[in-house]
Design a protein around this motif. Structure first.
Motif, PDB file in Angstrom:
ATOM      1  N   ARG A 136      24.240  40.256  37.383  1.00 35.69           N
ATOM      2  CA  ARG A 136      23.947  41.663  37.651  1.00 35.69           C
ATOM      3  C   ARG A 136      24.225  41.962  39.116  1.00 35.69           C
ATOM      4  N   VAL A 137      24.954  43.045  39.345  1.00 35.22           N
ATOM      5  CA  VAL A 137      25.365  43.451  40.684  1.00 35.22           C
ATOM      6  C   VAL A 137      24.781  44.829  40.978  1.00 35.22           C
ATOM      7  N   VAL A 138      24.075  44.941  42.087  1.00 37.14           N
ATOM      8  CA  VAL A 138      23.643  46.246  42.587  1.00 37.14           C
ATOM      9  C   VAL A 138      24.676  46.673  43.618  1.00 37.14           C
ATOM     10  N   ASP A 139      25.359  47.759  43.310  1.00 39.34           N
ATOM     11  CA  ASP A 139      26.539  48.198  44.058  1.00 39.34           C
ATOM     12  C   ASP A 139      26.207  49.457  44.852  1.00 39.34           C
ATOM     13  N   ASP A 169      35.106  44.024  35.412  1.00 38.21           N
ATOM     14  CA  ASP A 169      36.141  43.582  34.477  1.00 38.21           C
ATOM     15  C   ASP A 169      35.888  42.154  34.005  1.00 38.21           C
ATOM     16  N   MET A 170      35.281  41.341  34.858  1.00 43.51           N
ATOM     17  CA  MET A 170      35.030  39.947  34.524  1.00 43.51           C
ATOM     18  C   MET A 170      33.663  39.726  33.884  1.00 43.51           C
ATOM     19  N   GLY A 171      33.023  40.806  33.442  1.00 45.60           N
ATOM     20  CA  GLY A 171      31.815  40.681  32.638  1.00 45.60           C
ATOM     21  C   GLY A 171      30.511  40.958  33.334  1.00 45.60           C
ATOM     22  N   ALA A 172      30.509  41.176  34.649  1.00 43.35           N
ATOM     23  CA  ALA A 172      29.260  41.449  35.361  1.00 43.35           C
ATOM     24  C   ALA A 172      28.713  42.823  34.985  1.00 43.35           C
ATOM     25  N   ASP A 173      27.403  42.950  35.016  1.00 41.97           N
ATOM     26  CA  ASP A 173      26.737  44.239  34.830  1.00 41.97           C
ATOM     27  C   ASP A 173      26.609  44.868  36.213  1.00 41.97           C
ATOM     28  N   VAL A 174      27.456  45.842  36.509  1.00 42.17           N
ATOM     29  CA  VAL A 174      27.489  46.458  37.833  1.00 42.17           C
ATOM     30  C   VAL A 174      26.776  47.802  37.774  1.00 42.17           C
ATOM     31  N   VAL A 175      25.678  47.908  38.524  1.00 43.42           N
ATOM     32  CA  VAL A 175      24.902  49.146  38.596  1.00 43.42           C
ATOM     33  C   VAL A 175      25.282  49.838  39.892  1.00 43.42           C
ATOM     34  N   LYS A 176      26.000  50.931  39.755  1.00 38.18           N
ATOM     35  CA  LYS A 176      26.483  51.674  40.925  1.00 38.18           C
ATOM     36  C   LYS A 176      25.423  52.685  41.350  1.00 38.18           C
ATOM     37  N   ILE A 177      24.933  52.538  42.564  1.00 42.33           N
ATOM     38  CA  ILE A 177      23.934  53.461  43.103  1.00 42.33           C
ATOM     39  C   ILE A 177      24.668  54.560  43.867  1.00 42.33           C
ATOM     40  N   LEU A 214      15.415  47.260  41.323  1.00 43.32           N
ATOM     41  CA  LEU A 214      16.715  46.801  40.853  1.00 43.32           C
ATOM     42  C   LEU A 214      17.147  45.532  41.583  1.00 43.32           C
ATOM     43  N   ILE A 215      16.909  45.486  42.874  1.00 53.99           N
ATOM     44  CA  ILE A 215      17.279  44.316  43.676  1.00 53.99           C
ATOM     45  C   ILE A 215      16.502  43.081  43.249  1.00 53.99           C
ATOM     46  N   ALA A 216      15.262  43.262  42.868  1.00 57.78           N
ATOM     47  CA  ALA A 216      14.415  42.121  42.505  1.00 57.78           C
ATOM     48  C   ALA A 216      14.986  41.317  41.349  1.00 57.78           C
ATOM     49  N   ASP A 217      15.747  41.974  40.455  1.00 57.97           N
ATOM     50  CA  ASP A 217      16.304  41.291  39.288  1.00 57.97           C
ATOM     51  C   ASP A 217      17.809  41.063  39.385  1.00 57.97           C
ATOM     52  N   ALA A 218      18.409  41.319  40.553  1.00 55.58           N
ATOM     53  CA  ALA A 218      19.861  41.244  40.681  1.00 55.58           C
ATOM     54  C   ALA A 218      20.315  39.872  41.175  1.00 55.58           C
ATOM     55  N   ASP A 219      21.567  39.572  40.918  1.00 50.63           N
ATOM     56  CA  ASP A 219      22.211  38.372  41.452  1.00 50.63           C
ATOM     57  C   ASP A 219      22.972  38.674  42.734  1.00 50.63           C
ATOM     58  N   VAL A 220      23.521  39.886  42.818  1.00 48.77           N
ATOM     59  CA  VAL A 220      24.369  40.268  43.945  1.00 48.77           C
ATOM     60  C   VAL A 220      23.985  41.665  44.405  1.00 48.77           C
ATOM     61  N   PHE A 221      23.960  41.852  45.715  1.00 45.23           N
ATOM     62  CA  PHE A 221      23.789  43.171  46.320  1.00 45.23           C
ATOM     63  C   PHE A 221      24.974  43.392  47.251  1.00 45.23           C
ATOM     64  N   LEU A 229      12.605  40.287  48.890  1.00 46.60           N
ATOM     65  CA  LEU A 229      12.406  40.696  47.507  1.00 46.60           C
ATOM     66  C   LEU A 229      13.002  39.699  46.521  1.00 46.60           C
ATOM     67  N   ASN A 230      14.128  39.081  46.910  1.00 45.58           N
ATOM     68  CA  ASN A 230      14.881  38.228  45.999  1.00 45.58           C
ATOM     69  C   ASN A 230      15.585  37.148  46.825  1.00 45.58           C
ATOM     70  N   PRO A 231      14.924  36.021  47.079  1.00 41.66           N
ATOM     71  CA  PRO A 231      15.484  34.992  47.982  1.00 41.66           C
ATOM     72  C   PRO A 231      16.812  34.405  47.522  1.00 41.66           C
ATOM     73  N   SER A 232      17.088  34.434  46.219  1.00 38.74           N
ATOM     74  CA  SER A 232      18.318  33.799  45.725  1.00 38.74           C
ATOM     75  C   SER A 232      19.492  34.767  45.649  1.00 38.74           C
ATOM     76  N   ILE A 233      19.326  35.985  46.133  1.00 32.89           N
ATOM     77  CA  ILE A 233      20.389  36.979  45.987  1.00 32.89           C
ATOM     78  C   ILE A 233      21.559  36.684  46.924  1.00 32.89           C
ATOM     79  N   VAL A 234      22.766  37.012  46.468  1.00 36.75           N
ATOM     80  CA  VAL A 234      23.954  37.006  47.325  1.00 36.75           C
ATOM     81  C   VAL A 234      24.114  38.424  47.849  1.00 36.75           C
ATOM     82  N   TYR A 235      24.079  38.559  49.158  1.00 36.97           N
ATOM     83  CA  TYR A 235      24.049  39.862  49.824  1.00 36.97           C
ATOM     84  C   TYR A 235      25.356  40.028  50.602  1.00 36.97           C
TER      85      TYR A 235
END
Length: 424
Positions: free
Chosen positions: A11-14, A30-38, A87-94, A116-122
């Motif tokens: 999941r990507v927060v965009d 396109d490669m399958g990620a769930d991208v949430v565009k803010i 949204l960030i709390a459950d995301a993989d990428v910001f 909020l999310n120590p494992s996130i890629v920012y």
């Protein structure tokens, strides 16, 4: 439902706008990620800068935001901030494309997001890197092309300074942000560690231009200027034929020997026999080849050159790409049905045998997915503990869908999420 591409389950927060950041996250979608565009209430500016089937759905926006979900948040409101934090709390990428001072002012710098999310890629998408004196300058593709030397190279090639006919800085930087983000995800997959990533347009394009143009200037002391002579030779251009133009590169010694044996140009003597000899007089070689190519038609040259495995191609228009037999045969274009009509997208150019990417849907109308995603946040909040000090309850009225046709894109009441215009 997202398709099972290589980024399925990510999941990507965009929080990006314009092209650099959205192009990066479009490929992830396109490669399958769930991208949430803010988006802010006025929407991403690219919704309005090119032709489209309805207001707010310009062609540039539709292409670089395909397969994403759109949520409208006013990040100047407590409710909008609370929703983004959830949204960030459950995301993989910001991913964001705001200047460092602006994103920090909103309370979404790396330290706050990692709390909020120590494992996130920012991933930060900047115009100029934070470590330099130009870090707060506005950045457009044109100005970055100028900074990295492209107009100067064009002047050597054509005699006049100019930009290349595509937004190359935005796209190359977007691709760089993509691979940097994927590398950080790979590291997280191995170690569980999130991290901060920074990609700047200027630094990206400086590296891009110096791949070949660094040349003699890379050595200490310099052995020559920073330029690769072949690509700036004034006669390096498509050749005129009897009935049109052709692109051809008679380059290595095998190709040169085959060309000379087949065509027998009177000027091709021993002084042009080796690649080193031709490289030393490359513009003269291009000029002489140009005279020779005038002797036959484009198709005659294509048949002859390709029969000797010499690279050659007709000069096509962009519109002709949509009817190109090769692209049709490999299934390059994908037709997607949308609320605003059928769209024929150029599909993902990378192929995977087990986890193929594909276009999972059209670009969203402004705020089209706000209700669904806010409802999902409420459900998640009901089944997991939430730090009330960190996340305020979401007020749906503050993040309701927006009618794109009713919003003027010049509205500056909300924060813009791009690397060019910001009010934060």
């Amino acid at each position: 439902m997202k398709h099972p591409g290589p980024l399925s389950g990510v999941r990507v927060v965009d929080l990006t706008a314009m092209v650099m950041g959205p192009y990066c996250t479009q490929i992830m979608a396109d490669m399958g990620a769930d991208v949430v565009k803010i988006e802010p209430p006025a929407g991403d500016n690219t919704r309005y800068i090119s032709v489209g089937p309805e207001p707010g759905m310009g062609g540039v926006f539709v292409n670089v935001n395909r397969g994403k979900r759109s949520v409208v948040l006013d990040l100047r409101s407590d409710e909008g901030v609370a929703a983004l934090r959830e949204l960030i709390a459950d995301a993989d990428v910001f991913v964001h494309s705001m200047r460092a001072t602006a994103i920090a002012h909103l309370g979404f710098g790396y330290d706050e997001v990692a709390a909020l999310n120590p494992s996130i890629v920012y991933t930060n998408c900047y115009g100029y890197g934070r470590g330099g004196p130009d870090s707060n300058l506005t950045a457009y593709d044109d100005t970055i092309q100028a900074e990295c030397g492209l107009p100067s190279v064009q002047e050597q090639l054509t005699g006049e300074s100019g930009y290349v006919g595509t937004i190359i800085a935005d796209k190359v930087a977007g691709l760089t942000a993509l691979y940097a983000t994927i590398m950080a995800l790979f590291h997280r997959e191995r170690t569980g560690e999130g991290q901060e990533v920074e990609v700047a347009m200027f630094e990206t394009m400086a590296a891009f231009m110096l791949v070949e143009h660094g040349n003699g200037a890379m050595f200490t002391p310099p052995l020559g200027p920073a330029v690769y002579p072949r690509v700036v030779a004034p006669n390096r251009k498509p050749y005129r034929t009897k009935d049109g133009r052709i692109a051809a590169l008679v380059y290595n010694d095998k190709q040169w020997s085959a060309f000379v044996d087949a065509v027998k140009p009177p000027w091709a003597g021993e002084h042009f026999a080796t690649l080193a000899q031709r490289a030393a007089r490359i513009d003269e070689v291009y000029r002489l080849l140009g005279d020779t190519f005038l002797e036959r038609t484009t198709q005659e040259w294509l048949d002859l050159l390709r029969s000797h495995d010499i690279p050659a191609a007709p000069v096509r228009t962009l519109d002709e790409l949509f009817e190109n037999p090769h692209l049709e045969e490999v299934g390059f274009f994908e037709e997607v049905e949308s609320p605003y009509g059928t769209v024929r997208f150029p599909g993902p150019p990378a192929w995977f045998s087990r986890t193929p990417g594909r276009i999972s849907g059209p670009a969203p109308r402004l705020g089209a997915d706000t209700d669904e995603i806010i409802d999902d946040l409420r459900v998640a909040a009901a089944v997991r503990p939430v730090d009330a000090a960190a996340v305020r309850p979401v007020d749906a009225a503050a993040v309701r869908p927006v009618d794109a046709a009713a919003v003027r894109h010049e509205d500056t009441a909300a924060v813009r999420f791009d690397n060019i215009e910001r009010d934060a």
